[in-house]
Design an enzyme around this catalytic site. Structure first.
Site, PDB file in Angstrom:
ATOM      1  N   ASP A   8       0.878  -1.170   0.000  1.00 25.73           N
ATOM      2  CA  ASP A   8       0.000   0.000   0.000  1.00 25.73           C
ATOM      3  C   ASP A   8       0.915   1.218   0.000  1.00 25.73           C
ATOM      4  O   ASP A   8       1.398   1.638   1.050  1.00 25.73           O
ATOM      5  CB  ASP A   8      -0.908  -0.014   1.229  1.00 25.73           C
ATOM      6  CG  ASP A   8      -1.853   1.168   1.262  1.00 25.73           C
ATOM      7  OD1 ASP A   8      -2.291   1.615   0.182  1.00 25.73           O
ATOM      8  OD2 ASP A   8      -2.159   1.655   2.370  1.00 25.73           O
ATOM      9  N   GLU A  68      -1.462  -1.501  -5.017  1.00 19.48           N
ATOM     10  CA  GLU A  68      -2.675  -0.756  -5.343  1.00 19.48           C
ATOM     11  C   GLU A  68      -2.393   0.237  -6.460  1.00 19.48           C
ATOM     12  O   GLU A  68      -1.350   0.892  -6.483  1.00 19.48           O
ATOM     13  CB  GLU A  68      -3.192  -0.014  -4.105  1.00 19.48           C
ATOM     14  CG  GLU A  68      -4.522   0.651  -4.327  1.00 19.48           C
ATOM     15  CD  GLU A  68      -5.120   1.235  -3.059  1.00 19.48           C
ATOM     16  OE1 GLU A  68      -6.236   1.749  -3.157  1.00 19.48           O
ATOM     17  OE2 GLU A  68      -4.485   1.176  -1.987  1.00 19.48           O
ATOM     18  N   ASP A 140      -2.259   0.965   7.490  1.00 20.48           N
ATOM     19  CA  ASP A 140      -1.590   0.787   6.199  1.00 20.48           C
ATOM     20  C   ASP A 140      -1.153  -0.661   5.989  1.00 20.48           C
ATOM     21  O   ASP A 140      -1.176  -1.163   4.868  1.00 20.48           O
ATOM     22  CB  ASP A 140      -0.393   1.736   6.081  1.00 20.48           C
ATOM     23  CG  ASP A 140      -0.827   3.191   6.096  1.00 20.48           C
ATOM     24  OD1 ASP A 140      -1.431   3.627   5.104  1.00 20.48           O
ATOM     25  OD2 ASP A 140      -0.581   3.879   7.099  1.00 20.48           O
TER      26      ASP A 140
END
Length: 174
Positions: A8, A68, A140
């Site tokens: 992430d 992502e 996160d």
């Protein structure tokens, strides 16, 4: 057995999550955050992210990395910084010859929660349930684990079960 690293990306905090997949079952390995120094230039922050991902690649030897995709921010400067962080994370993984896969936030939520517009706490809850953790990881890190779980589901054909309405298989990047 396949080891998957979920990332992430962020210029201040980059979450990571490692899972292993064997016989279509997933298990938690490790998760955490790479935190960059607030008082350093962007180039130094990017180097910290690169070094952190390389350290994970060296220690755990994941063969597949899921990250992502960028979403549009209201602030173009934030989107650029996120793009830089994402880029160095991808270069670090590619330099270790890992296969890289990209997923949108909607695809990740759909895969992990079953609803593409799920809230962050719903995603975190499902990460805890799916990996049988005692408690939720840092925000996160939980997102990074969700990305890794999404990739595990996608590589095992979940996208075919969900159908075209939910998600679609992502192209592999080398």
């Amino acid at each position: 057995m396949t080891i998957i690293l979920g990332i992430d990306p962020g210029s201040r905090v980059t979450g990571y999550g490692l899972i292993k997949e064997s016989d279509r079952k997933i298990a938690y390995i490790d998760s955490g955050c790479i935190r960059t120094s607030n008082d350093t230039e962007l180039s130094h922050k990017l180097l910290q992210i690169y070094d952190g991902i390389c350290e994970l690649m060296d220690h755990y030897s994941p063969t597949e990395v899921a990250i992502e995709q960028i979403f549009m921010h209201n602030n173009p400067n934030s989107a650029l910084k996120l793009g830089h962080a994402r880029g160095v994370a991808m270069v670090a993984a590619a330099s270790h010859r890992a296969k890289i896969f990209e997923y949108s936030a909607r695809e990740i939520k759909q895969s992990v929660v079953g609803y593409g517009a799920a809230e962050k706490d719903q995603v975190s809850h499902m990460v805890v349930e799916l990996l049988q953790l005692n408690r939720a990881p840092q925000k996160d890190a939980a997102d990074a684990l969700a990305i890794a779980i999404c990739h595990s589901h996608m590589r095992n054909g979940l996208s075919k079960l969900i159908g075209s309405r939910g998600t679609k298989r992502r192209r592999m990047r080398l």
